[in-house]
Write an enzyme that holds these catalytic residues in place. Structure first.
Site, mmCIF file in Angstrom:
data_model
loop_
_atom_site.group_PDB
_atom_site.id
_atom_site.type_symbol
_atom_site.label_atom_id
_atom_site.label_comp_id
_atom_site.label_asym_id
_atom_site.label_seq_id
_atom_site.Cartn_x
_atom_site.Cartn_y
_atom_site.Cartn_z
ATOM 1 N N TYR A 53 0.782 -0.973 -0.006
ATOM 2 C CA TYR A 53 0.105 -0.006 -0.034
ATOM 3 C C TYR A 53 1.001 1.156 -0.045
ATOM 4 O O TYR A 53 0.417 2.282 -0.605
ATOM 5 C CB TYR A 53 -1.168 0.049 1.103
ATOM 6 C CG TYR A 53 -1.987 -1.198 1.048
ATOM 7 C CD1 TYR A 53 -3.201 -0.733 0.019
ATOM 8 C CD2 TYR A 53 -2.049 -2.206 1.399
ATOM 9 C CE1 TYR A 53 -4.167 -1.893 -0.375
ATOM 10 C CE2 TYR A 53 -2.865 -3.419 1.121
ATOM 11 C CZ TYR A 53 -3.956 -2.980 0.405
ATOM 12 O OH TYR A 53 -4.746 -3.999 0.138
ATOM 13 N N ARG A 56 1.338 1.881 -3.564
ATOM 14 C CA ARG A 56 0.125 2.182 -4.279
ATOM 15 C C ARG A 56 0.015 3.863 -3.821
ATOM 16 O O ARG A 56 -0.311 4.662 -4.601
ATOM 17 C CB ARG A 56 -0.825 1.770 -3.815
ATOM 18 C CG ARG A 56 -0.985 0.146 -4.400
ATOM 19 C CD ARG A 56 -2.149 -0.642 -4.107
ATOM 20 N NE ARG A 56 -3.302 0.135 -4.732
ATOM 21 C CZ ARG A 56 -4.510 -0.269 -4.296
ATOM 22 N NH1 ARG A 56 -4.579 -1.257 -3.361
ATOM 23 N NH2 ARG A 56 -5.533 0.030 -4.841
ATOM 24 N N GLN A 88 -15.606 3.112 -5.597
ATOM 25 C CA GLN A 88 -14.772 1.798 -5.079
ATOM 26 C C GLN A 88 -13.457 2.058 -5.130
ATOM 27 O O GLN A 88 -12.390 1.349 -4.520
ATOM 28 C CB GLN A 88 -15.166 0.474 -5.841
ATOM 29 C CG GLN A 88 -16.518 -0.063 -6.055
ATOM 30 C CD GLN A 88 -16.904 -1.003 -7.181
ATOM 31 O OE1 GLN A 88 -16.572 -2.058 -6.931
ATOM 32 N NE2 GLN A 88 -17.050 -0.631 -8.313
ATOM 33 N N VAL A 90 -9.584 3.807 -4.158
ATOM 34 C CA VAL A 90 -8.920 4.269 -2.864
ATOM 35 C C VAL A 90 -8.190 5.538 -3.210
ATOM 36 O O VAL A 90 -7.561 5.976 -2.451
ATOM 37 C CB VAL A 90 -8.369 2.966 -2.110
ATOM 38 C CG1 VAL A 90 -9.312 2.203 -1.659
ATOM 39 C CG2 VAL A 90 -7.203 2.422 -3.109
ATOM 40 N N HIS A 106 -14.842 1.715 -0.362
ATOM 41 C CA HIS A 106 -13.726 0.790 -0.007
ATOM 42 C C HIS A 106 -12.373 1.600 0.656
ATOM 43 O O HIS A 106 -11.392 0.980 0.528
ATOM 44 C CB HIS A 106 -13.139 0.099 -1.164
ATOM 45 C CG HIS A 106 -13.958 -0.680 -1.607
ATOM 46 N ND1 HIS A 106 -14.018 -1.419 -3.048
ATOM 47 C CD2 HIS A 106 -15.124 -1.438 -1.303
ATOM 48 C CE1 HIS A 106 -15.096 -2.318 -3.390
ATOM 49 N NE2 HIS A 106 -15.772 -2.315 -2.097
ATOM 50 N N GLY A 172 -16.415 2.218 -15.356
ATOM 51 C CA GLY A 172 -15.093 1.444 -15.205
ATOM 52 C C GLY A 172 -15.061 0.587 -13.993
ATOM 53 O O GLY A 172 -14.194 0.470 -13.411
ATOM 54 N N THR A 173 -16.000 -0.078 -13.914
ATOM 55 C CA THR A 173 -16.061 -1.391 -12.984
ATOM 56 C C THR A 173 -16.583 -2.623 -13.587
ATOM 57 O O THR A 173 -17.430 -2.783 -14.329
ATOM 58 C CB THR A 173 -16.950 -0.918 -11.704
ATOM 59 O OG1 THR A 173 -17.012 -2.077 -10.725
ATOM 60 C CG2 THR A 173 -18.412 -0.497 -11.909
ATOM 61 N N ALA A 216 -13.235 5.670 -20.659
ATOM 62 C CA ALA A 216 -13.887 6.617 -19.935
ATOM 63 C C ALA A 216 -13.759 8.013 -20.336
ATOM 64 O O ALA A 216 -14.583 9.070 -20.182
ATOM 65 C CB ALA A 216 -13.496 6.144 -18.427
HETATM 66 P P1 OAD Z 1 -11.780 -4.281 -12.103
HETATM 67 O O1 OAD Z 1 -10.478 -4.211 -12.228
HETATM 68 O O2 OAD Z 1 -12.503 -5.376 -11.505
HETATM 69 O O3 OAD Z 1 -12.588 -3.736 -13.365
HETATM 70 C C1 OAD Z 1 -11.974 -2.544 -13.989
HETATM 71 C C2 OAD Z 1 -13.201 -2.430 -15.219
HETATM 72 O O4 OAD Z 1 -12.824 -1.173 -15.632
HETATM 73 C C3 OAD Z 1 -13.311 -3.519 -16.371
HETATM 74 O O5 OAD Z 1 -14.567 -3.872 -16.459
HETATM 75 C C4 OAD Z 1 -12.406 -2.770 -17.389
HETATM 76 O O6 OAD Z 1 -12.959 -3.383 -18.573
HETATM 77 C C5 OAD Z 1 -12.632 -1.276 -17.252
HETATM 78 N N1 OAD Z 1 -11.993 -0.432 -17.717
HETATM 79 C C6 OAD Z 1 -10.498 -0.381 -18.013
HETATM 80 N N2 OAD Z 1 -9.990 0.601 -18.416
HETATM 81 C C7 OAD Z 1 -11.057 1.315 -19.013
HETATM 82 C C8 OAD Z 1 -10.971 2.686 -19.448
HETATM 83 N N3 OAD Z 1 -10.207 3.326 -19.793
HETATM 84 N N4 OAD Z 1 -12.257 3.208 -19.490
HETATM 85 C C9 OAD Z 1 -13.357 2.578 -19.051
HETATM 86 N N5 OAD Z 1 -13.376 1.400 -18.383
HETATM 87 C C10 OAD Z 1 -12.259 0.675 -18.348
HETATM 88 O O7 OAD Z 1 -12.021 -3.057 -10.979
HETATM 89 P P2 OAD Z 1 -13.166 -2.662 -10.156
HETATM 90 O O8 OAD Z 1 -14.552 -2.817 -10.660
HETATM 91 O O9 OAD Z 1 -13.188 -1.143 -9.704
HETATM 92 O O10 OAD Z 1 -11.698 -3.911 -3.772
HETATM 93 O O11 OAD Z 1 -12.864 -3.718 -8.818
HETATM 94 C C11 OAD Z 1 -13.650 -3.674 -7.796
HETATM 95 C C12 OAD Z 1 -13.139 -3.926 -6.544
HETATM 96 O O12 OAD Z 1 -12.340 -5.034 -6.560
HETATM 97 C C13 OAD Z 1 -11.906 -2.911 -6.004
HETATM 98 O O13 OAD Z 1 -12.577 -1.783 -5.633
HETATM 99 C C14 OAD Z 1 -11.325 -3.578 -5.170
HETATM 100 C C15 OAD Z 1 -10.858 -4.788 -6.019
HETATM 101 O O14 OAD Z 1 -10.749 -5.985 -5.044
HETATM 102 C C16 OAD Z 1 -11.203 -3.914 -2.939
HETATM 103 O O15 OAD Z 1 -9.927 -3.734 -2.828
HETATM 104 C C17 OAD Z 1 -12.069 -3.884 -1.579
#
Ligand code: OAD
Length: 231
Positions: A53, A56, A88, A90, A106, A172-173, A216
């Site tokens: 961390y 990061r 979500q 950090v 988160h 972006g999730t 995005a």
């Molecule tokens: P992910 O890494 O699971 O997903 C990222 C998403 O962003 C994917 O669907 C990609 O296709 C999309 N993506 C990537 N680049 C992009 C761009 N330039 N424009 C638009 N979309 C893009 O990340 P999260 O969904 O944020 O939690 O992950 C959720 C949680 O899982 C995090 O907060 C973390 C992790 O474990 C904890 O640490 C508790």
């Protein structure tokens, strides 16, 4: 009253140079989640977790918000507290872009959590060298990030906003982690129009009313323009 809830994930910060979690080259690649993102991993090997961390936190200090973060700040300037950003992430890129109505479900990298007294001081430096808590003086600080098996922050406020909003936008999730992944179904069940802005269609549990695929930095400014033109 919240009219628009925007849920953001790592994809919104990707073009600022912050790695996502699950894409190729993502953060979880090369790290076992149970080692660096669980309370048990921290108990077993706090040095490794602190180093992860600390790195990061330093990396995030060296990146800047992109056009997608700035567009959401512009939306807040236009409609004020009717917009709630639930992130979500950090990192603090939403705030640095100018958004103020942001809930970090988160936690935040630039905050520490004292496991002795519960203080959550703003934090810029490393934690690996075990600095004392500014409140109680104990050397029991950990990153203020929510690990697997822990309760995310602000759940009541978020759910209240999700069930009462008119528009729910997911940006972006991947929709892989609950409870965030369930909010689209909740919003839809309570009558919101749902929109997804993501590089690729996510694994959402219900289809979005409007799913747009792309970067995005392109999709979010265009969507914000549409919302502002219609409000
Ligand atoms: P992910 O890494 O699971 O997903 C990222 C998403 O962003 C994917 O669907 C990609 O296709 C999309 N993506 C990537 N680049 C992009 C761009 N330039 N424009 C638009 N979309 C893009 O990340 P999260 O969904 O944020 O939690 O992950 C959720 C949680 O899982 C995090 O907060 C973390 C992790 O474990 C904890 O640490 C508790």
């Amino acid at each position: 009253m919240t009219r628009i809830v925007v849920l953001t994930g790592a994809g919104i910060s990707a073009e600022s140079g912050v790695p996502t979690f699950r894409d190729a080259g993502g953060l979880w690649e090369g790290h076992r989640i149970e080692d660096v993102a669980t309370p048990e991993g921290f108990e077993r090997d706090p040095d490794t977790v602190h180093r992860f961390y600390d790195a990061r936190r330093r990396a995030v200090a060296n990146v800047i918000p992109n056009a997608a973060h700035r567009a959401l700040a512009r939306l807040e300037s236009g409609i004020g507290p009717e917009l709630l950003v639930v992130t979500q992430n950090v990192d603090d890129l939403h705030e640095r872009a100018g958004s103020s109505n942001v809930l970090h479900m988160h936690g935040e990298l630039r905050r520490a959590l004292c496991t002795w007294c519960g203080a959550r001081p703003a934090w810029e430096d490393d934690l690996a060298d075990r600095p004392p808590c500014p409140e109680c003086g104990e050397r029991m600080l950990r990153p203020d990030v929510v690990w697997f098996g822990e309760m995310p922050y602000h759940l009541d406020r978020i759910e209240q906003a999700v069930v009462s909003c008119e528009v729910f936008a997911s940006i972006g999730t991947s929709g892989a982690v609950y409870p965030a992944a369930g909010y689209v179904a909740l919003a839809a069940a309570f009558g919101a129009r749902t929109v997804e802005l993501n590089l690729e269609p996510s694994d959402a549990i219900v289809p979005f009313d409007d799913a747009r695929a792309g970067a995005a930095t392109e999709l979010v400014p265009a969507w914000v323009n549409e919302v502002l033109a219609g409000s």
